[in-house]
Write a protein that holds these residues in place. Structure first.
Motif, PDB file in Angstrom:
ATOM      1  N   ALA A  98      26.521  19.622  12.337  1.00  0.00           N
ATOM      2  CA  ALA A  98      26.194  18.198  12.252  1.00  0.00           C
ATOM      3  C   ALA A  98      25.725  17.715  13.616  1.00  0.00           C
ATOM      4  O   ALA A  98      26.243  18.156  14.642  1.00  0.00           O
ATOM      5  N   ILE A  99      24.760  16.809  13.655  1.00  0.00           N
ATOM      6  CA  ILE A  99      24.196  16.370  14.934  1.00  0.00           C
ATOM      7  C   ILE A  99      24.972  15.204  15.551  1.00  0.00           C
ATOM      8  O   ILE A  99      24.620  14.720  16.621  1.00  0.00           O
ATOM      9  N   SER A 100      26.045  14.761  14.899  1.00  0.00           N
ATOM     10  CA  SER A 100      26.936  13.755  15.478  1.00  0.00           C
ATOM     11  C   SER A 100      28.293  13.863  14.787  1.00  0.00           C
ATOM     12  O   SER A 100      28.408  14.408  13.680  1.00  0.00           O
ATOM     13  N   ASN A 101      29.316  13.335  15.441  1.00  0.00           N
ATOM     14  CA  ASN A 101      30.645  13.323  14.824  1.00  0.00           C
ATOM     15  C   ASN A 101      30.662  12.427  13.595  1.00  0.00           C
ATOM     16  O   ASN A 101      31.416  12.654  12.655  1.00  0.00           O
ATOM     17  N   LYS A 159      32.015  13.819  10.069  1.00  0.00           N
ATOM     18  CA  LYS A 159      33.077  13.162   9.302  1.00  0.00           C
ATOM     19  C   LYS A 159      32.661  12.982   7.847  1.00  0.00           C
ATOM     20  O   LYS A 159      33.451  13.219   6.926  1.00  0.00           O
ATOM     21  N   ARG A 160      31.406  12.606   7.633  1.00  0.00           N
ATOM     22  CA  ARG A 160      30.932  12.415   6.262  1.00  0.00           C
ATOM     23  C   ARG A 160      30.797  13.743   5.525  1.00  0.00           C
ATOM     24  O   ARG A 160      31.018  13.821   4.321  1.00  0.00           O
ATOM     25  N   VAL A 180      31.016  18.930  -1.596  1.00  0.00           N
ATOM     26  CA  VAL A 180      30.215  20.139  -1.409  1.00  0.00           C
ATOM     27  C   VAL A 180      30.592  20.866  -0.117  1.00  0.00           C
ATOM     28  O   VAL A 180      30.674  22.099  -0.074  1.00  0.00           O
ATOM     29  N   LEU A 181      30.850  20.114   0.966  1.00  0.00           N
ATOM     30  CA  LEU A 181      30.981  20.725   2.289  1.00  0.00           C
ATOM     31  C   LEU A 181      32.398  20.697   2.873  1.00  0.00           C
ATOM     32  O   LEU A 181      32.638  21.305   3.918  1.00  0.00           O
ATOM     33  N   LYS A 182      33.321  20.006   2.226  1.00  0.00           N
ATOM     34  CA  LYS A 182      34.617  19.761   2.866  1.00  0.00           C
ATOM     35  C   LYS A 182      35.417  21.030   3.172  1.00  0.00           C
ATOM     36  O   LYS A 182      36.266  21.025   4.069  1.00  0.00           O
ATOM     37  N   ASN A 183      35.159  22.134   2.468  1.00  0.00           N
ATOM     38  CA  ASN A 183      35.915  23.358   2.707  1.00  0.00           C
ATOM     39  C   ASN A 183      35.233  24.318   3.690  1.00  0.00           C
ATOM     40  O   ASN A 183      35.733  25.418   3.934  1.00  0.00           O
ATOM     41  N   PHE A 184      34.113  23.903   4.246  1.00  0.00           N
ATOM     42  CA  PHE A 184      33.400  24.744   5.209  1.00  0.00           C
ATOM     43  C   PHE A 184      33.871  24.457   6.633  1.00  0.00           C
ATOM     44  O   PHE A 184      34.429  23.393   6.926  1.00  0.00           O
ATOM     45  N   ASN A 185      33.642  25.439   7.518  1.00  0.00           N
ATOM     46  CA  ASN A 185      33.894  25.235   8.944  1.00  0.00           C
ATOM     47  C   ASN A 185      32.758  24.399   9.522  1.00  0.00           C
ATOM     48  O   ASN A 185      31.610  24.847   9.552  1.00  0.00           O
ATOM     49  N   LEU A 186      33.060  23.211   9.966  1.00  0.00           N
ATOM     50  CA  LEU A 186      32.037  22.268  10.420  1.00  0.00           C
ATOM     51  C   LEU A 186      32.094  22.084  11.934  1.00  0.00           C
ATOM     52  O   LEU A 186      33.175  21.974  12.511  1.00  0.00           O
TER      53      LEU A 186
END
Length: 215
Positions: free
Chosen positions: A1-4, A8-9, A15-21
């Protein structure tokens, strides 16, 4: 992600909440963006005013997510004897801003880095009224050129601005509160503070070499 803000979103997404971000910011070409003499910059742009110059710019500055309507409402409440408005980007219509009867100049879309640096350097305050923004390079470029930033809280810009140090973070998305932020910053710019020095550590985070190392 290009910003915190975007990270957060993503975490809130099914779709993405279980990935390493991870957050890796956009980069800013710091060699092309730095403060130059304000009066020389104004002269190049043929701007001859003693008023404080409020800069507002984006690729599409009048889009809803840029907070254009809020910005317009704010302009209607400002002391028009104090401020000159400078705008860059694909300006669709001048009708509403003409009705406010505030002194302004629209420069259109800018694709010349040197000219953009001159525009930032000519100004006193950069207003970043976006209400939804993943990053937005304009506020970071403005900081690199020594401009204090007025922005809304809980946006990408507010993550990197120190409130009442190198900018003003507006808690509530309203024209009244945005006006208060601009007026506070107006008084601070009269003190001849070097905002570029105050922003230096934050801006270095966006150096292309630092960003490349993170990738």
């Amino acid at each position: 992600a290009i910003s915190n803000w975007l990270k957060k979103r993503a975490k809130e997404s099914d779709v993405l909440k279980n990935f390493n971000l991870k957050t890796i910011h956009n980069n800013i070409d710091l060699e092309n963006f730095s403060s130059i003499d304000k009066e020389k910059a104004k002269s190049k742009l043929k701007i001859f005013t003693s008023k404080k110059i409020i800069l507002y710019g984006a690729q599409n500055p009048q889009s809803e997510r840029k907070g254009w309507d809020i910005f317009l409402d704010t302009l209607s409440k400002l002391d028009k004897s104090k401020y000159f408005i400078l705008i860059f980007g694909n300006f669709w219509s001048q009708k509403k801003i003409d009705q406010i009867d505030i002194e302004y100049k629209s420069l259109g879309f800018i694709n010349d880095g040197n000219l953009l640096n001159t525009i930032y350097s000519s100004s006193d305050i950069f207003v970043f009224s976006s209400i939804q923004e993943a990053f937005g390079k304009t506020w970071a470029e403005a900081m690199a050129c020594g401009l204090p930033i007025v922005c809304f809280n809980k946006t990408s810009a507010s993550e990197y601005i120190s409130h009442k140090v190198n900018g003003f973070i507006v808690d509530n998305i309203s024209s009244d509160d945005l006006k208060r932020g601009i007026d506070w910053m107006y008084l601070e710019t009269n003190k001849k503070i070097n905002f570029q020095n105050l922003s230096k550590n934050e801006i270095l985070k966006f150096d292309p070499k630092n960003i490349a190392k993170q990738y």
